[in-house]
Design a protein around this motif. Structure first.
Motif, PDB file in Angstrom:
ATOM      1  N   MET A   1       0.828  -1.198   0.000  1.00  0.00           N
ATOM      2  CA  MET A   1       0.000   0.000   0.000  1.00  0.00           C
ATOM      3  C   MET A   1       0.871   1.259   0.000  1.00  0.00           C
ATOM      4  O   MET A   1       0.556   2.246  -0.684  1.00  0.00           O
ATOM      5  N   ALA A   2       1.985   1.216   0.745  1.00  0.00           N
ATOM      6  CA  ALA A   2       2.836   2.399   0.910  1.00  0.00           C
ATOM      7  C   ALA A   2       3.669   2.716  -0.323  1.00  0.00           C
ATOM      8  O   ALA A   2       4.426   3.694  -0.323  1.00  0.00           O
TER       9      ALA A   2
ATOM     10  N   ARG B   1      10.396  -3.163   4.388  1.00  0.00           N
ATOM     11  CA  ARG B   1       9.873  -2.490   3.199  1.00  0.00           C
ATOM     12  C   ARG B   1       8.762  -1.499   3.560  1.00  0.00           C
ATOM     13  O   ARG B   1       8.706  -0.386   3.036  1.00  0.00           O
ATOM     14  N   ALA B   2       7.889  -1.921   4.453  1.00  0.00           N
ATOM     15  CA  ALA B   2       6.781  -1.040   4.853  1.00  0.00           C
ATOM     16  C   ALA B   2       7.300   0.228   5.517  1.00  0.00           C
ATOM     17  O   ALA B   2       6.890   1.344   5.166  1.00  0.00           O
ATOM     18  N   ILE B   3       8.215   0.079   6.462  1.00  0.00           N
ATOM     19  CA  ILE B   3       8.767   1.242   7.164  1.00  0.00           C
ATOM     20  C   ILE B   3       9.503   2.154   6.188  1.00  0.00           C
ATOM     21  O   ILE B   3       9.340   3.378   6.203  1.00  0.00           O
ATOM     22  N   GLY B   4      10.326   1.539   5.329  1.00  0.00           N
ATOM     23  CA  GLY B   4      11.111   2.322   4.378  1.00  0.00           C
ATOM     24  C   GLY B   4      10.248   3.148   3.450  1.00  0.00           C
ATOM     25  O   GLY B   4      10.538   4.315   3.177  1.00  0.00           O
ATOM     26  N   ARG B   5       9.172   2.540   2.959  1.00  0.00           N
ATOM     27  CA  ARG B   5       8.308   3.262   2.024  1.00  0.00           C
ATOM     28  C   ARG B   5       7.492   4.344   2.706  1.00  0.00           C
ATOM     29  O   ARG B   5       7.312   5.437   2.164  1.00  0.00           O
ATOM     30  N   ILE B   6       6.988   4.049   3.895  1.00  0.00           N
ATOM     31  CA  ILE B   6       6.184   5.052   4.609  1.00  0.00           C
ATOM     32  C   ILE B   6       7.031   6.277   4.957  1.00  0.00           C
ATOM     33  O   ILE B   6       6.572   7.415   4.842  1.00  0.00           O
ATOM     34  N   CYS B   7       8.279   6.033   5.371  1.00  0.00           N
ATOM     35  CA  CYS B   7       9.132   7.126   5.862  1.00  0.00           C
ATOM     36  C   CYS B   7       9.995   7.757   4.780  1.00  0.00           C
ATOM     37  O   CYS B   7      10.784   8.664   5.066  1.00  0.00           O
TER      38      CYS B   7
ATOM     39  N   GLN C   1      12.062   9.932   9.744  1.00  0.00           N
ATOM     40  CA  GLN C   1      13.372   9.284   9.702  1.00  0.00           C
ATOM     41  C   GLN C   1      14.145   9.556  10.983  1.00  0.00           C
ATOM     42  O   GLN C   1      14.806   8.661  11.522  1.00  0.00           O
ATOM     43  N   ASP C   2      14.048  10.782  11.485  1.00  0.00           N
ATOM     44  CA  ASP C   2      14.714  11.100  12.752  1.00  0.00           C
ATOM     45  C   ASP C   2      14.111  10.285  13.889  1.00  0.00           C
ATOM     46  O   ASP C   2      14.843   9.803  14.768  1.00  0.00           O
TER      47      ASP C   2
ATOM     48  N   ASN D   1      19.060  -5.785   0.788  1.00  0.00           N
ATOM     49  CA  ASN D   1      18.750  -4.617  -0.040  1.00  0.00           C
ATOM     50  C   ASN D   1      17.852  -3.626   0.703  1.00  0.00           C
ATOM     51  O   ASN D   1      18.056  -2.411   0.640  1.00  0.00           O
ATOM     52  N   VAL D   2      16.869  -4.152   1.429  1.00  0.00           N
ATOM     53  CA  VAL D   2      15.982  -3.295   2.220  1.00  0.00           C
ATOM     54  C   VAL D   2      16.783  -2.527   3.274  1.00  0.00           C
ATOM     55  O   VAL D   2      16.601  -1.324   3.462  1.00  0.00           O
ATOM     56  N   CYS D   3      17.689  -3.225   3.954  1.00  0.00           N
ATOM     57  CA  CYS D   3      18.499  -2.576   4.993  1.00  0.00           C
ATOM     58  C   CYS D   3      19.428  -1.520   4.399  1.00  0.00           C
ATOM     59  O   CYS D   3      19.590  -0.432   4.962  1.00  0.00           O
ATOM     60  N   LEU D   4      20.035  -1.839   3.259  1.00  0.00           N
ATOM     61  CA  LEU D   4      20.932  -0.883   2.619  1.00  0.00           C
ATOM     62  C   LEU D   4      20.182   0.368   2.160  1.00  0.00           C
ATOM     63  O   LEU D   4      20.664   1.491   2.325  1.00  0.00           O
ATOM     64  N   LEU D   5      19.011   0.173   1.582  1.00  0.00           N
ATOM     65  CA  LEU D   5      18.220   1.326   1.148  1.00  0.00           C
ATOM     66  C   LEU D   5      17.822   2.193   2.339  1.00  0.00           C
ATOM     67  O   LEU D   5      17.813   3.424   2.249  1.00  0.00           O
ATOM     68  N   ALA D   6      17.497   1.540   3.453  1.00  0.00           N
ATOM     69  CA  ALA D   6      17.140   2.287   4.659  1.00  0.00           C
ATOM     70  C   ALA D   6      18.336   3.105   5.151  1.00  0.00           C
ATOM     71  O   ALA D   6      18.210   4.293   5.476  1.00  0.00           O
ATOM     72  N   LEU D   7      19.511   2.468   5.192  1.00  0.00           N
ATOM     73  CA  LEU D   7      20.714   3.187   5.613  1.00  0.00           C
ATOM     74  C   LEU D   7      21.044   4.336   4.667  1.00  0.00           C
ATOM     75  O   LEU D   7      21.485   5.400   5.084  1.00  0.00           O
ATOM     76  N   CYS D   8      20.818   4.102   3.385  1.00  0.00           N
ATOM     77  CA  CYS D   8      21.080   5.132   2.383  1.00  0.00           C
ATOM     78  C   CYS D   8      20.204   6.360   2.630  1.00  0.00           C
ATOM     79  O   CYS D   8      20.656   7.498   2.488  1.00  0.00           O
ATOM     80  N   ASN D   9      18.964   6.127   3.007  1.00  0.00           N
ATOM     81  CA  ASN D   9      18.043   7.233   3.275  1.00  0.00           C
ATOM     82  C   ASN D   9      18.367   7.961   4.578  1.00  0.00           C
ATOM     83  O   ASN D   9      18.039   9.140   4.735  1.00  0.00           O
ATOM     84  N   LEU D  10      19.002   7.245   5.517  1.00  0.00           N
ATOM     85  CA  LEU D  10      19.259   7.822   6.839  1.00  0.00           C
ATOM     86  C   LEU D  10      20.671   8.369   6.999  1.00  0.00           C
ATOM     87  O   LEU D  10      20.949   9.130   7.918  1.00  0.00           O
ATOM     88  N   ALA D  11      21.583   7.987   6.090  1.00  0.00           N
ATOM     89  CA  ALA D  11      23.016   8.251   6.298  1.00  0.00           C
ATOM     90  C   ALA D  11      23.398   9.728   6.273  1.00  0.00           C
ATOM     91  O   ALA D  11      24.483  10.089   6.732  1.00  0.00           O
TER      92      ALA D  11
END
Length: 492
Positions: free
Chosen positions: A77-78, A113-119, A126-127, A153-163
């Motif tokens: 959905m996200a 995936r859900a958390i990454g897409r929502i945020c 993200q903070d 891949n999900v973890c790396l994308l999350a780190l990429c968004n937060l780094a």
């Protein structure tokens, strides 16, 4: 019943449910999930508007057998940007985060995936994620399941968004994340994965603490190894990886401690690879190689060592390759490296003996202001405190004629100022009557007089000292060159 009718019925059934009876909810969730996976038009928006989001949050909070399926529904959905804010308002992020502690890899994948897409692209959320301790969990998941590509891949994308966040960098600095990223870089199945990892390393590498950690953990060596493995090919994705990785290497060398570790007294693997970049046919590697040498040359001991190891001929050859219709950035970087190498007094003598000044004079015909500016600065550094170099260059008629042209560069104040400073330096450091006569012959005294009226105090002083020296050495030649105006400025 149409698919749209089925979705409406399922949403209605879920929304009126007063108890979360798994057997009753599952078929309705299957229908909702099928519509989302098939990307039915407006399906995600219909789900968000149906009022079932708090029920989904409640199901996730209970950690029932439906949790994995519910997380997948939320993740699908996200994908739609319009439903992310309603998901946040329903508290879905808060109830999803604890599921990152699950030992079920599918649950981890769906929740991530859900958390990454929502945020995504939501700095506040993200903070909040970082504050909730999600960073250590992402790293631990990659350590626990290094071969699960979708999950990694999900973890790396999350780190990429937060780094890019300072709080995320602080958290990662405590986790020695370099080893995880190096492993994944070496295992990367495609260019897309490589680029995500390189982007993470680039963002984190802006921290001096992490720069040093990376150097100590072997990140530069891993980047060098990756570049070696991709060299020689023509695939645009591989060439892009080379560009990102070599730029990242230059960035890591901006840290003094990390730079020294990579230099390794001239025997370090990274330094050896950088030398090979200077001789590469890849313009990007040539550029990064020259910039890296300039970074290594930030202290005198490194400069002396690099001259011992013969780096200068490689730089000169590189510059000569780009004289005619070459790459301006490469020329600029190569001259920056030479300038830094020429700072130690002992290096000036050796570089003059090696014919550096003669070889870089081939760049005099460049019509590119950035190259002209850097060339003038490099030559000025060569003569700084070095009488012999100032004498050699100050008697070179072709060089002086070119300097005169640049002293009159109407469209580039930087070139004009640097040319005047070189002219003054030739007189100041040679203190030689022949140089004064040659400068006067080329009609250069008038440029020194103009320089003495500069708004910059340093330039004023340099000009006045040069004029005073010229008057003391050969007052007749100086006067004949500029008459009373010369005397007026010398008396100041």
């Amino acid at each position: 019943m149409t698919d749209t009718d089925s979705l409406c019925e399922a949403l209605k059934a879920i929304s009126v449910s007063t108890e979360l009876i798994e057997e009753e909810l599952k078929p309705h969730l299957d229908t909702v999930l099928a519509a989302l996976l098939e990307k039915k038009k407006d399906a995600a928006i219909d789900v968000a508007k149906s009022g079932i989001l708090p029920i989904l949050a409640q199901a996730l909070q209970r950690k029932s057998s439906l949790s994995c399926q519910v997380a997948l529904v939320v993740a699908e959905m996200a994908r739609e940007a319009a439903v992310r804010e309603p998901c946040i308002e329903a508290g879905l992020v808060k109830v999803l985060v604890p599921h990152l502690n699950s030992d079920n890899q599918e649950m981890l994948l769906n929740s991530g995936r859900a958390i990454g897409r929502i945020c995504f692209d939501n700095s506040y959320q993200q903070d909040q994620l970082v504050q909730s301790g999600v960073i250590p969990r992402l790293v631990s998941i990659m350590r626990a399941y290094p071969d699960n590509d979708p999950l990694v891949n999900v973890c790396l994308l999350a780190l990429c968004n937060l780094a890019d966040m300072d709080s995320a960098r602080e958290a990662l600095a405590q986790l020695d994340v370099a080893d995880v990223l190096i492993f994944q870089l070496k295992q990367a199945p495609d260019a897309e994965r490589r680029h995500v990892i390189l982007e993470i390393l680039g963002s984190l590498g802006e921290s001096d603490t992490l720069k040093l950690q990376f150097a100590e953990s072997g990140v530069p060596e891993a980047l060098s190894e990756m570049i070696r493995s991709l060299q020689g090919g023509s695939d645009p994705h591989d060439l892009c990886s080379i560009k990102i990785a070599s730029n990242l290497m230059v960035s890591l060398l901006l840290g003094d401690e990390s730079m020294q570790k990579c230099f390794g007294e001239g025997s370090g693997l990274v330094y050896q690879d950088v030398l090979s970049w200077l001789q590469s046919s890849n313009t990007q590697l040539q550029l990064s190689g020259a910039l890296a040498i300039a970074n290594f040359a930030r202290n005198d001991s490194n400069c002396v060592k690099m001259l011992d190891l013969g780096v200068v001929p490689h730089i000169l050859t590189l510059l000569e390759q780009h004289v005619d219709e070459g790459d301006v950035s490469v020329q600029h970087a190569g001259l920056s490296a030479l300038r830094n190498l020429a700072i130690p007094a002992t290096n000036k003598v050796r570089m003059l003996e090696d014919g550096v000044t003669d070889r870089i004079k081939t760049l005099l015909r460049s019509d590119m202001p950035p190259v002209q500016f850097k060339l003038l600065g490099t030559l000025r550094m060569m003569v700084d405190g070095h009488e012999e170099a100032a004498l050699v260059l100050g008697r070179d008629a072709d060089l002086l004629d070119r300097i005169m042209e640049w002293c009159e560069a109407k469209d580039h104040a930087g070139v004009r100022g640097e040319a005047s400073r070189l002219l003054a330096a030739l007189i100041r450091h040679s203190q030689n009557s022949e140089v004064v006569r040659e400068v006067a012959r080329a009609n250069g005294i008038r440029h020194l007089i103009s320089m003495a009226s500069s708004e910059h105090v340093i330039m004023q002083n340099e000009a006045l000292v040069a004029l005073a020296i010229a008057s003391a050495i050969d007052i007749g030649k100086a006067i004949s060159s500029s008459s009373a105006e010369f005397i007026r400025h010398v008396r100041v």
